[in-house]
Scaffold this motif. Structure first.
Motif, mmCIF file in Angstrom:
data_model
loop_
_atom_site.group_PDB
_atom_site.id
_atom_site.type_symbol
_atom_site.label_atom_id
_atom_site.label_comp_id
_atom_site.label_asym_id
_atom_site.label_seq_id
_atom_site.Cartn_x
_atom_site.Cartn_y
_atom_site.Cartn_z
ATOM 1 N N ASP A 1 4.814 -6.165 1.546
ATOM 2 C CA ASP A 1 4.396 -5.678 2.765
ATOM 3 C C ASP A 1 4.369 -3.663 3.161
ATOM 4 O O ASP A 1 4.267 -3.345 3.795
ATOM 5 C CB ASP A 1 5.050 -5.673 3.598
ATOM 6 C CG ASP A 1 5.174 -7.542 4.129
ATOM 7 O OD1 ASP A 1 4.003 -8.168 3.537
ATOM 8 O OD2 ASP A 1 6.029 -8.196 4.377
ATOM 9 N N GLY A 2 4.974 -3.363 2.803
ATOM 10 C CA GLY A 2 5.316 -1.598 1.992
ATOM 11 C C GLY A 2 3.820 -0.748 2.046
ATOM 12 O O GLY A 2 2.951 -1.878 1.768
ATOM 13 N N ALA A 3 3.965 0.048 1.630
ATOM 14 C CA ALA A 3 2.491 0.824 1.579
ATOM 15 C C ALA A 3 2.951 1.278 0.165
ATOM 16 O O ALA A 3 1.167 1.972 -0.441
ATOM 17 C CB ALA A 3 2.779 2.115 2.062
ATOM 18 N N VAL A 4 3.215 0.141 -0.945
ATOM 19 C CA VAL A 4 2.798 0.091 -2.414
ATOM 20 C C VAL A 4 1.806 -0.170 -2.117
ATOM 21 O O VAL A 4 0.661 -0.584 -2.166
ATOM 22 C CB VAL A 4 4.162 -0.238 -3.207
ATOM 23 C CG1 VAL A 4 3.612 -1.711 -3.103
ATOM 24 C CG2 VAL A 4 4.043 0.164 -4.590
ATOM 25 N N HIS A 5 0.750 1.204 -3.573
ATOM 26 C CA HIS A 5 -0.237 0.626 -4.260
ATOM 27 C C HIS A 5 -0.120 -0.278 -5.167
ATOM 28 O O HIS A 5 0.729 -0.134 -6.457
ATOM 29 C CB HIS A 5 -1.169 2.031 -5.247
ATOM 30 C CG HIS A 5 -1.924 1.515 -5.642
ATOM 31 N ND1 HIS A 5 -2.947 1.376 -5.224
ATOM 32 C CD2 HIS A 5 -2.321 2.204 -7.110
ATOM 33 C CE1 HIS A 5 -4.048 1.120 -6.179
ATOM 34 N NE2 HIS A 5 -3.705 1.654 -7.141
ATOM 35 N N THR A 6 -0.693 -1.410 -5.053
ATOM 36 C CA THR A 6 -1.270 -2.542 -6.204
ATOM 37 C C THR A 6 -2.318 -2.489 -7.159
ATOM 38 O O THR A 6 -3.159 -2.472 -6.021
ATOM 39 C CB THR A 6 -0.773 -3.769 -5.505
ATOM 40 O OG1 THR A 6 0.373 -3.476 -4.627
ATOM 41 C CG2 THR A 6 -0.335 -5.073 -6.943
ATOM 42 N N GLN A 7 -2.726 -3.193 -8.016
ATOM 43 C CA GLN A 7 -3.835 -3.025 -8.955
ATOM 44 C C GLN A 7 -3.908 -4.124 -10.029
ATOM 45 O O GLN A 7 -2.840 -4.666 -10.500
ATOM 46 C CB GLN A 7 -4.016 -0.945 -9.442
ATOM 47 C CG GLN A 7 -5.534 -1.657 -10.511
ATOM 48 C CD GLN A 7 -6.315 -1.724 -9.491
ATOM 49 O OE1 GLN A 7 -6.935 -2.650 -9.021
ATOM 50 N NE2 GLN A 7 -7.298 -0.742 -9.789
ATOM 51 N N LEU A 8 -4.991 -4.602 -9.509
ATOM 52 C CA LEU A 8 -4.898 -5.749 -10.447
ATOM 53 C C LEU A 8 -5.805 -5.586 -12.082
ATOM 54 O O LEU A 8 -7.517 -5.249 -11.382
ATOM 55 C CB LEU A 8 -5.695 -7.211 -9.448
ATOM 56 C CG LEU A 8 -3.842 -7.502 -9.139
ATOM 57 C CD1 LEU A 8 -4.517 -8.928 -8.529
ATOM 58 C CD2 LEU A 8 -3.061 -7.864 -9.518
ATOM 59 N N ALA A 9 -5.814 -5.631 -13.193
ATOM 60 C CA ALA A 9 -6.647 -5.235 -14.116
ATOM 61 C C ALA A 9 -6.625 -6.046 -14.827
ATOM 62 O O ALA A 9 -8.372 -6.147 -15.417
ATOM 63 C CB ALA A 9 -6.055 -3.964 -14.689
ATOM 64 N N GLY A 10 -6.005 -7.292 -14.960
ATOM 65 C CA GLY A 10 -6.931 -7.962 -15.883
ATOM 66 C C GLY A 10 -6.603 -9.857 -15.393
ATOM 67 O O GLY A 10 -5.994 -10.121 -14.193
ATOM 68 N N VAL A 11 -7.354 -10.615 -15.541
ATOM 69 C CA VAL A 11 -7.506 -12.090 -14.817
ATOM 70 C C VAL A 11 -7.560 -12.773 -16.351
ATOM 71 O O VAL A 11 -8.566 -13.202 -16.668
ATOM 72 C CB VAL A 11 -8.017 -11.868 -13.357
ATOM 73 C CG1 VAL A 11 -9.660 -12.082 -13.353
ATOM 74 C CG2 VAL A 11 -8.405 -13.479 -12.446
#
Length: 363
Positions: free
Chosen positions: A62-72
């Motif tokens: 819920d914070g301001a951290v950046h999240t990235q998804l590279a693979g699925v």
């Protein structure tokens, strides 16, 4: 994991500022992961049977951290893994991140802690209790460089995490370098590819490693330059793609093939500046690769290649292809494929349907 049956459905245009990092198709479900900008939550897009896209913002907290998804990777429509990182990539603050989709929502799953400077780039599964994700860790803050943001690989250590149906556990990596993608070729058996430092001179060479029997085996492979994606129809038919960085000629598309014994470089006929970011196999005689190439006018645009069991040939990009290039591709068992890339000035993601019957051509 054996390919699932799929209907030849056409997803509607994805009008969302979503730069796609990876695609996964299973049955008539299609998943895309990527980003709108950074720092920002990751984006996950899903369509089923040609229904309108559902795009959700995904954050690891819920914070301001950046999240990235590279693979699925999709095992089923209600069993989907996506991997990446949380924190700012290459800032010495990122940590590995894993999330699971159950068909209704996405939930973070505990990932082994490799400390600061770690990320996951690709994931593959043979079944619900058999999956492997790969990436790398660095203890240094590194500047981005190269066409897809590669850092000096001498400072990276390849890593892997294994899913047994209950938890993700760290497995010893295959050595120095960075792993970009992985594919399953049997129960507990995976090929992973990336790049490592050339042992005798400046520059990078492919990092190719087999994970089987609970351990990694790094193998030699032809070619010079990084590998970005890998796919297979079986243990004796594995394709890997990337960028040819041989100093003896202009950089171009790099394609390697494994026949069950050796990895060999395969000619594509592509000349000039180019690289391949995605590869997908429907059958031995139906393989797709997508990426980016420099046109005669100096601008960069999409590159699409198709293998018919005998040779690779360029395919004219459809008008809907991303103008900046294509980053990911998912092949359909019935023929054809989906491909995606960055978003355009109109806000529409470069999603395209690749035809089942290809006509070689294009620039």
């Amino acid at each position: 994991m054996p390919a699932s049956a799929s209907t030849d459905v056409r997803p509607p245009p994805l009008r969302s500022e979503l730069s796609v990092n990876d695609l996964a198709a299973v049955g008539d479900d299609l998943f895309a992961v990527g980003m709108k900008g950074a720092p920002a939550p990751a984006r996950v897009a899903h369509t089923k049977g040609g229904t309108p896209w559902l795009v959700v913002a995904y954050s690891s907290s819920d914070g301001a951290v950046h999240t990235q998804l590279a693979g699925v990777h999709a095992i089923a429509g209600d069993d989907v893994w996506a991997v990446g990182w949380r924190g700012l990539f290459q800032s010495h603050t990122e940590h590995t991140h894993i999330t699971h989709g159950d068909g209704a929502s996405w939930h973070p799953v505990e990932s082994p802690d490799f400390g600061d400077g770690s990320h996951l780039s690709g994931v593959a599964a043979w079944g619900p209790d058999d999956a492997l994700a790969v990436g790398a860790r660095s203890s240094h803050s590194l500047p981005a460089g190269g066409p897809v943001g590669l850092s000096p690989v001498a400072l990276w250590e390849a890593l892997g995490v294994l899913w047994d149906g209950a938890r993700w556990s760290a497995v010893p990596g295959p050595g120095r370098g960075t792993l970009h993608d992985v594919c399953a070729v049997g129960p507990g058996s995976y090929w992973a590819v990336g790049s490592r430092v050339h042992p005798e001179r400046a520059g990078n060479v492919p990092l190719v490693a087999l994970y089987t029997g609970g351990a990694w085996q790094q193998v030699g492979a032809a070619g010079v330059g990084p590998l970005f994606d890998v796919a297979a129809t079986g243990p004796d038919d594995v394709w890997a793609v990337g960028q040819d960085q041989d100093p003896g000629h202009a950089g171009g598309a790099l394609v390697l093939h494994h026949d069950g014994r050796d990895w060999e470089q395969v000619e594509t006929g592509v000349t000039g500046q180019a690289w391949l970011s995605g590869v997908a196999c429907a059958r031995r005689d139906d393989v797709w690769a997508v990426g980016t190439r420099q046109r005669e006018d100096g601008a960069f645009g999409p590159l699409i290649l198709h293998f018919d069991g005998t040779a690779w040939a360029a395919v004219e990009p459809p008008a809907t292809a991303a103008p900046q290039g294509l980053s990911a591709v998912a092949a359909l068992p019935g023929g054809g494929a989906w491909a995606a890339g960055g978003f355009s000035a109109t806000g529409e993601t470069g999603f395209t349907i690749l035809p089942a019957a290809t006509t070689p051509g294009g620039p």
